[in-house]
Design an enzyme around this catalytic site. Structure first.
Site, PDB file in Angstrom:
ATOM      1  N   LYS A 112       0.813  -1.215   0.000  1.00  0.00           N
ATOM      2  CA  LYS A 112       0.000   0.000   0.000  1.00  0.00           C
ATOM      3  C   LYS A 112       0.853   1.274   0.000  1.00  0.00           C
ATOM      4  CE  LYS A 112      -3.933  -2.364   0.819  1.00  0.00           C
ATOM      5  NZ  LYS A 112      -3.521  -3.770   0.984  1.00  0.00           N
TER       6      LYS A 112
HETATM    7  C1  LIG Z   1      -4.229  -4.929   0.565  1.00  0.00           C
HETATM    8  C2  LIG Z   1      -3.449  -6.181   0.502  1.00  0.00           C
HETATM    9  C3  LIG Z   1      -3.783  -7.207  -0.406  1.00  0.00           C
HETATM   10  C4  LIG Z   1      -4.985  -7.121  -1.312  1.00  0.00           C
HETATM   11  O1  LIG Z   1      -4.843  -6.126  -2.299  1.00  0.00           O
HETATM   12  P1  LIG Z   1      -6.134  -5.579  -3.084  1.00  0.00           P
HETATM   13  O2  LIG Z   1      -5.628  -4.440  -3.892  1.00  0.00           O
HETATM   14  O3  LIG Z   1      -7.092  -5.138  -2.020  1.00  0.00           O
HETATM   15  O4  LIG Z   1      -6.662  -6.693  -3.883  1.00  0.00           O
HETATM   16  C5  LIG Z   1      -2.955  -8.316  -0.465  1.00  0.00           C
HETATM   17  N1  LIG Z   1      -1.892  -8.448   0.353  1.00  0.00           N
HETATM   18  C6  LIG Z   1      -1.550  -7.492   1.240  1.00  0.00           C
HETATM   19  C7  LIG Z   1      -0.379  -7.703   2.131  1.00  0.00           C
HETATM   20  C8  LIG Z   1      -2.311  -6.325   1.352  1.00  0.00           C
HETATM   21  O5  LIG Z   1      -1.971  -5.384   2.234  1.00  0.00           O
END
Ligand SMILES: *Cc1c(COP(=O)(O)O)cnc(C)c1O
Length: 498
Positions: A112
């Site tokens: 993120k």
């Molecule tokens: C947010 C997240 C996901 C999922 O990603 P999306 O974009 O919501 O599909 C997978 N793995 C981790 C570690 C995350 O933080």
């Protein structure tokens, strides 16, 4: 480039307006009015650029309301010393042309950060350009990683406040500690007695509460979203798929005409959608492989065309994927239905009222041409962590391990030998209980103190704990508020003094 709503009832807007608002006024999501394509020369030039350079080339075709100099400055601030690797996103390639795209070298050790270190800059600049003077209140629902990344991105950014809601029993000990110890004069962290979907539904309701919006406007405040429904979250995620391709071109891993598959551990469907956009941009991506945990609503959808959220919800060891309502799927539905906003409105109404909808015919065929889907059970995920450690000496966090397992299933079922990149979405140290259990022995799974384990895991695997997790155990707790889903509005009013 203008942005249109997937529900077709809001007017097209600039990229800056789309980023400022997050959600369109008709409840839809903003998408580019057409898909830009990079020409052969532009593509060829990418392999000589660093991450920041690639980011500039990609973002400039989507975010046309910022000039090149502005983009360059924002990118330099977002992807600098705050990342622990000079490459920003290193690509680890193993034999059989299998690459792990390490998206977790930022300040919160999950992918993120790639979007949320840039979004505040995009948003502040957007407010300036759109002549908005009031305070921006970021309202965030998190399954664990978005919240911390948003808090880090926006902390002490003048003219903003961040309010994060997280499922009080639905995140890991480290994730929770990361959030409740958050510093900054403008950060608010609130636990919700419920799961992520309930927190997300509560946040969506607050966004569309017109009375609240009116009261806020009178006090010079407005909501915006740092969730992946915001185009400003998605655009920066396209960059690293383009970057991965450019690395493999540079290193000669891919031949002139070779495609590569991309595997993405998926929850809200944002990250995998960014890979889809990279493909539309002209990057030779083959199959997009959508990996789920036990909450396999997307696996079922891609295999059958039926999206049905009326099912048991599982709390898993990959909590950031514990999601039954994948918001960003709406953007894909718009494409699959031949950009038919009326049909999208109908599908979203069915999802809200009945909890399900289905796709048939051409739309389903196109979905299945582009995407392949699978899921991993908890046990398979643990085995996958162990397997990767034994085979490559490489530690995977449980989310990435879900991707790795589904990739193995894909290869077995289809025999497709294409080079493949797995999006590695979190540092193994962020979810060390499962990781230690998988590689050090089962008794470690029972150890409750994740912070003690952090040190043990680092010693056992002779690897380094990311800096941001090192001193976490000793940090003072600064946020203690926990509310029920029905009290979310009250909590927001308190923060805003309404
Ligand atoms: C947010 C997240 C996901 C999922 O990603 P999306 O974009 O919501 O599909 C997978 N793995 C981790 C570690 C995350 O933080």
């Amino acid at each position: 480039m203008r942005y249109i709503s997937t529900r077709g009832e809001a007017s097209p807007v600039t990229s800056t307006r789309a980023i400022l608002t997050g959600l369109a006024s008709d409840g839809g999501l903003y998408i580019p009015e057409f898909y830009p394509v990079l020409g052969q020369e532009e593509l060829a030039a990418l392999k000589d650029l660093d991450y920041q350079g690639v980011a500039e080339r990609v973002l400039r075709v989507y975010l046309t309301d910022y000039n090149d100099r502005e983009l360059r400055e924002m990118i330099a601030k977002a992807y600098g010393e705050n990342f622990s690797s000079p490459e920003v996103v290193p690509l680890r390639t193993f034999r059989e042309k299998l690459g792990f795209l390490e998206l977790w070298h930022g300040p919160t050790s999950a992918f993120k950060d790639l979007a949320l270190q840039l979004l505040p800059h995009l948003m502040i600049k957007a407010a300036e350009k759109e002549g908005e003077e009031g305070e921006i209140v970021l309202l965030v629902a998190t399954s664990g990683d978005t919240g911390k990344a948003a808090l880090e991105g926006f902390k002490d950014v003048p003219g903003t406040k961040v309010i994060v809601f997280y499922p009080a029993q639905g995140v890991s000990e480290i994730q929770e500690k990361q959030m409740v110890t958050q510093e900054g004069v403008n950060t608010y962290v609130i636990g919700v007695e419920g799961n992520f979907d309930e927190a997300q539904t509560g946040v969506k309701a607050l966004f569309s509460d017109e009375a609240l919006a009116g009261e806020m406007a009178r006090k010079g405040m407005r909501f915006s979203s740092a969730n992946s429904i915001n185009w400003g979250r998605l655009a920066p995620q396209i960059v690293y798929y383009v970057w991965a391709w450019s690395r493999w071109k540079k290193d000669g891993v891919l031949s002139a005409v070779e495609c590569f598959n991309v595997v993405v551990p998926t929850g809200n469907f944002g990250n995998i959608l960014a890979a889809y956009y990279a493909k539309r941009l002209g990057i030779p991506v083959g199959r997009l492989i959508c990996a789920s945990n036990m909450n396999k609503v997307l696996t079922d959808f891609i295999q059958t065309g039926i999206y049905d959220r009326r099912r048991e919800f599982f709390q898993t060891i990959s909590p950031s994927m514990d999601i039954l309502i994948s918001s960003n799927l709406e953007r894909l539905l718009y494409e699959l239905t031949g950009r038919n906003a009326e049909r999208v409105r109908e599908l979203m109404r069915q999802l809200r009222d009945r909890g399900c909808y289905s796709l048939e015919g051409d739309a389903l065929r196109e979905l299945q041409d582009e995407f392949w889907a699978g899921f991993a059970t908890e046990e398979e995920t643990m085995k996958a962590i162990k397997d990767s450690y034994e085979r490559y000496g490489y530690l995977l966090d449980p989310h990435t391990a879900v991707g790795y397992k589904v990739y193995q299933n894909y290869k077995e079922r289809t025999g497709d030998p294409s080079p493949t990149i797995i999006a590695s979405t979190a540092s193994p140290f962020k979810f060390n209980q499962s990781v230690a259990g998988a590689v050090m022995g089962e008794e470690k799974s029972g150890v409750k103190d994740e912070f003690k384990l952090l040190v043990e895991l680092a010693e056992f695997t002779k690897s380094e704990i990311p800096a941001n997790l090192r001193g976490l155990a000793e940090k003072p707790v600064r946020h203690r508020n926990v509310v029920s889903p029905t009290q979310m509005e009250k909590a927001v009013r308190e923060v805003l003094g309404l």
